[in-house]
Write a protein that holds these residues in place. Structure first.
Motif: not given
Length: 117
Positions: A45-52, A63-78, A109-113
């Motif tokens: 949920s936090a990853v999706r919110e940060l991507r938004a 931002t592109a590098r961060l979005d890529e890392a977030l997308a990969e994390t989202e995909e792996e969790i899903t 901050g939510a993702v980092a926490g």
């Protein structure tokens, strides 16, 4: 030489389930999400919110590098129901590297926490 046997052609079978033969049995599990525990659900949920939130800022290398890392994390969790230690470490590193961009977002901050940063 002509044959009385029918011709069978199989095209793209991705996302398909089929069985051939008199005793064949097909069972499909496509689209069934992997079970997630509460921590994985929170992180997802936090990853999706940060991507938004990232979609609201001017695109750049950070931002592109961060979005890529977030997308990969989202995909792996899903896909698997969790994010592996290597994936989490990479996300921590990218978050640290992009800290100047992230000070704008509470979602960072939510993702980092949730990553224990």
């Amino acid at each position: 030489m002509a044959s009385d046997e029918p011709t069978v052609r199989i095209g793209d079978v991705s996302q398909s389930t089929f069985a051939i033969g008199s005793h064949a049995r097909a069972e499909s599990h496509h689209g069934a999400p992997a079970p997630r525990d509460e921590a994985a659900e929170e992180l997802l949920s936090a990853v999706r919110e940060l991507r938004a939130d990232l979609s609201r800022v001017r695109p750049g290398e950070e931002t592109a590098r961060l979005d890529e890392a977030l997308a990969e994390t989202e995909e792996e969790i899903t896909r698997t129901g969790t994010a592996g230690a290597g994936r989490l470490q990479r996300l921590r590193e990218v978050l640290t590297d992009t800290e100047t961009v992230l000070t704008l977002f509470a979602s960072a901050g939510a993702v980092a926490g949730l990553l224990g940063m």
